[in-house]
Write a protein that holds these residues in place. Structure first.
Motif, short mmCIF file in Angstrom:
data_model
loop_
_atom_site.label_atom_id
_atom_site.label_comp_id
_atom_site.label_asym_id
_atom_site.label_seq_id
_atom_site.Cartn_x
_atom_site.Cartn_y
_atom_site.Cartn_z
N ALA A 181 2.43 14.74 -17.88
CA ALA A 181 2.74 16.13 -17.51
C ALA A 181 3.60 16.77 -18.59
CB ALA A 181 3.44 16.18 -16.16
N ALA A 182 4.53 16.01 -19.13
CA ALA A 182 5.38 16.53 -20.20
C ALA A 182 4.56 16.73 -21.47
CB ALA A 182 6.56 15.60 -20.45
N GLU A 198 7.19 30.25 -18.93
CA GLU A 198 6.38 31.42 -18.57
C GLU A 198 4.94 31.24 -19.02
OE1 GLU A 198 7.78 35.35 -19.59
OE2 GLU A 198 9.86 34.72 -19.24
N LEU A 199 4.78 30.75 -20.21
CA LEU A 199 3.46 30.59 -20.80
C LEU A 199 2.58 29.64 -19.99
CD1 LEU A 199 2.01 31.59 -23.38
CD2 LEU A 199 2.78 29.50 -24.48
N VAL A 200 3.16 28.57 -19.50
CA VAL A 200 2.37 27.59 -18.74
C VAL A 200 2.47 27.82 -17.23
CG1 VAL A 200 2.50 25.85 -20.57
CG2 VAL A 200 4.20 25.83 -18.73
N HIS A 201 3.13 28.90 -16.85
CA HIS A 201 3.28 29.27 -15.44
C HIS A 201 3.82 28.10 -14.61
CE1 HIS A 201 1.58 33.30 -15.58
NE2 HIS A 201 0.88 32.81 -16.59
N ALA A 202 4.91 27.55 -15.11
CA ALA A 202 5.55 26.43 -14.41
C ALA A 202 6.99 26.82 -14.10
CB ALA A 202 5.51 25.18 -15.27
N ASP A 203 7.53 26.17 -13.10
CA ASP A 203 8.91 26.38 -12.70
C ASP A 203 9.84 25.98 -13.86
OD1 ASP A 203 10.96 26.76 -10.50
OD2 ASP A 203 11.40 24.70 -11.14
N PRO A 204 10.81 26.84 -14.21
CA PRO A 204 11.70 26.52 -15.33
C PRO A 204 12.42 25.17 -15.19
CG PRO A 204 11.96 28.82 -14.72
CD PRO A 204 11.07 28.19 -13.68
N SER A 205 12.76 24.78 -13.97
CA SER A 205 13.45 23.49 -13.81
C SER A 205 12.51 22.32 -14.09
CB SER A 205 14.06 23.37 -12.41
OG SER A 205 13.05 23.37 -11.42
N THR A 206 11.24 22.47 -13.74
CA THR A 206 10.25 21.43 -14.04
C THR A 206 10.06 21.32 -15.55
OG1 THR A 206 9.12 21.82 -11.94
CG2 THR A 206 7.86 20.71 -13.67
N SER A 241 12.16 22.18 -17.78
CA SER A 241 13.40 21.63 -18.32
C SER A 241 13.39 20.11 -18.27
CB SER A 241 14.59 22.19 -17.54
OG SER A 241 15.79 21.65 -18.03
N ARG A 242 12.97 19.53 -17.15
CA ARG A 242 12.89 18.06 -17.02
C ARG A 242 11.88 17.49 -18.02
NH1 ARG A 242 12.96 19.34 -11.66
NH2 ARG A 242 10.73 18.95 -11.42
N HIS A 243 10.73 18.16 -18.13
CA HIS A 243 9.70 17.68 -19.06
C HIS A 243 10.18 17.77 -20.51
CE1 HIS A 243 6.91 16.98 -15.92
NE2 HIS A 243 6.52 18.23 -15.74
N VAL A 244 10.84 18.87 -20.84
CA VAL A 244 11.35 19.03 -22.21
C VAL A 244 12.40 17.97 -22.49
CG1 VAL A 244 12.74 20.54 -23.70
CG2 VAL A 244 10.75 21.47 -22.47
N ALA A 245 13.27 17.70 -21.53
CA ALA A 245 14.29 16.66 -21.73
C ALA A 245 13.62 15.31 -22.01
CB ALA A 245 15.19 16.56 -20.50
#
Length: 165
Positions: A40-41, A61-69, A71-75
Motif C-alpha cells: 500500500a505504501a 490529495e492526489l491519491v484521494h487518501a486520508d492524510p493520516s494514512t 502519513s503512516r505510509h510515507v513514514a
C-alpha cells in the motif's frame, strides 16, 4: 439512448469492472501475504516518480487518501529508505518527498512482478489478441481518466516510461 446491442455490451462491461477490481485486490492481498513489503505504501511511489517531489499533503490529495494514512505510509517508505524528505525550495518550512534509488529499484521490482504475472496469464494468447486488449484497455483508462476531476488526472495519467514498454 444507446442501441440495444451496445447497451447489452455496456451492461456486461459494467459487471466485469467490479470483478476486475476484486481480482486486482485479491492479487494485492496474495502478494502482500508472500512479500513483507508494504505494498500500500509502495503505491505512493508511482505518482512521486511520475510527477517529481511532492509535499505529503499534495500526495494525499492526489491519491484521494486520508492524510493520516498517507502519513503512516510515507513514514514506512522513509524508514525503508525508499523516499527521503527534502526541503521545499519555495517554502523552507515544508518538505517534499523524493524517491531514492532504492525506491526506484522497488518500483522496478514491482513492475517486473506484474509483467511476469501477466505474461503467465496471457501465455496462451496470440500476439494480436494481446495487442488488441492492450490498446483497448489503454483507451478505456484514458476515457475514464477524462471523466475525472482534473486533480486526479495527473495521478491517473499514463506514465510515459510505461507507455514505451
Amino acid at each position: 439512448m444507446p442501441e440495444p446491442d451496445r447497451l447489452a455490451e455496456v451492461r456486461v462491461l459494467s459487471e466485469q469492472l467490479p470483478r476486475f477490481m476484486r481480482l486486482v485486490h485479491a492479487l494485492k492481498t496474495q502478494q502482500a501475504g508472500t512479500d513483507h513489503r508494504d505494498r500500500a505504501a509502495l503505491v505512493l511511489l508511482h505518482p512521486l516518480v511520475r510527477l517529481g517531489p511532492l509535499r505529503q499533503g499534495a500526495l494525499a490529495e492526489l491519491v484521494h487518501a486520508d492524510p493520516s494514512t498517507v502519513s503512516r505510509h510515507v513514514a514506512a517508505l522513509v524508514d525503508q529508505g525508499l523516499v527521503r524528505r527534502v526541503a521545499d525550495e519555495t517554502d523552507g518550512r515544508a518538505s517534499r518527498l523524493l524517491v531514492t534509488d532504492a525506491g526506484h529499484a522497488a518500483l522496478e521490482s514491482l513492475r517486473r512482478e506484474r509483467e511476469n504475472h501477466l505474461d503467465q496469464v496471457t501465455a496462451a494468447w496470440d500476439a494480436g489478441d494481446l495487442a488488441t486488449l492492450t490498446t483497448l484497455f489503454g483507451r478505456l483508462l484514458d476515457d475514464i481518466t477524462a471523466t475525472l476531476p482534473s486533480s486526479i488526472d495527473a495521478a491517473a495519467a499514463p506514465d510515459p516510461a510505461e507507455e514505451n514498454r
